[in-house]
Design a protein around this motif. Structure first.
Motif, mmCIF file in Angstrom:
data_model
loop_
_atom_site.group_PDB
_atom_site.id
_atom_site.type_symbol
_atom_site.label_atom_id
_atom_site.label_comp_id
_atom_site.label_asym_id
_atom_site.label_seq_id
_atom_site.Cartn_x
_atom_site.Cartn_y
_atom_site.Cartn_z
ATOM 1 N N ARG A 1 0.828 -1.204 0.000
ATOM 2 C CA ARG A 1 0.000 0.000 0.000
ATOM 3 C C ARG A 1 0.859 1.250 0.000
ATOM 4 O O ARG A 1 2.073 1.184 0.145
ATOM 5 N N GLY B 1 -3.260 -1.278 6.118
ATOM 6 C CA GLY B 1 -3.029 -2.378 5.193
ATOM 7 C C GLY B 1 -3.986 -3.538 5.400
ATOM 8 O O GLY B 1 -3.666 -4.681 5.084
ATOM 9 N N GLN C 1 -7.025 1.482 5.142
ATOM 10 C CA GLN C 1 -6.007 1.482 4.084
ATOM 11 C C GLN C 1 -4.629 1.785 4.649
ATOM 12 O O GLN C 1 -3.638 1.177 4.230
#
Length: 190
Positions: A73, A157, A154
């Motif tokens: 990410r 992760g 996000q």
């Protein structure tokens, strides 16, 4: 899971020195895993786009893949972190890794940092917790502050927000004033 409270965080940051200080600061501002942080290179930091590429971790001296595919990410660089990263870059004697050991090599694992962290907690009389609780502190404090749960997920992760909610739902709180304000925004579409 035992996140640190605000007073503990301030005390930790006031007393941490050197690499440990910057390591702690990065964890508190990103929620990154310790192995991900020791694997960071300056090429992973993009000040222009304000993000950090997270695509590797270090375990027992081996740089490899992150925990899961969803762990690959970009992590946003918030303004306070940007200042600290630039300070670290000025101090850094490595043009490759953000963190290097006393032997001028990448860390074999995050265990050395974890031991230094435990010693710091002992020295400043804060209840013993492991380094990973800084990740939990990031997540719980962001949720408590009302930041977007998708963004938090996000940053951590996680595969999806259901994982984030399962682990951190108890930190989702809303006071009556905010709840009443939100009620007034609900419109029925039938």
């Amino acid at each position: 899971m035992h996140p640190f409270n605000k007073d503990e965080i301030l005390k930790i940051l006031d007393n941490a020195k050197g690499n440990l200080y910057y390591f702690i600061y990065i964890m508190l501002c990103t929620g990154m895993r310790p192995g991900e942080i020791i694997s960071l290179t300056w090429n992973d930091i993009n000040f222009e786009k304000k993000r950090i590429a997270v695509d590797k971790t270090t375990v027992r001296g081996k740089i490899g893949n992150v925990k899961t595919q969803s762990s690959v990410r970009y992590v946003d660089i918030i303004p306070a972190l940007e200042k600290k990263l630039k300070s670290l870059q000025e101090l850094n004697i490595s043009d490759t890794y953000l963190f290097i050991s006393n032997y001028k090599k990448p860390f074999y694992s995050h265990i050395v940092i974890a031991k230094r962290f435990k010693k710091l907690l002992f020295d400043i009389n804060i209840k013993d917790r492991n380094l990973y609780n800084l990740r939990h502190t990031f997540a719980s404090s962001m949720i408590t502050a009302g930041h977007n749960i998708l963004w938090i997920s996000q940053m951590l992760g996680h595969k999806d927000i259901s994982i984030t909610m399962k682990v951190y739902a108890r930190f989702v709180k809303e006071d009556d004033e905010k709840r009443i304000e939100n009620l007034s925004k609900i419109v029925l579409n039938f």
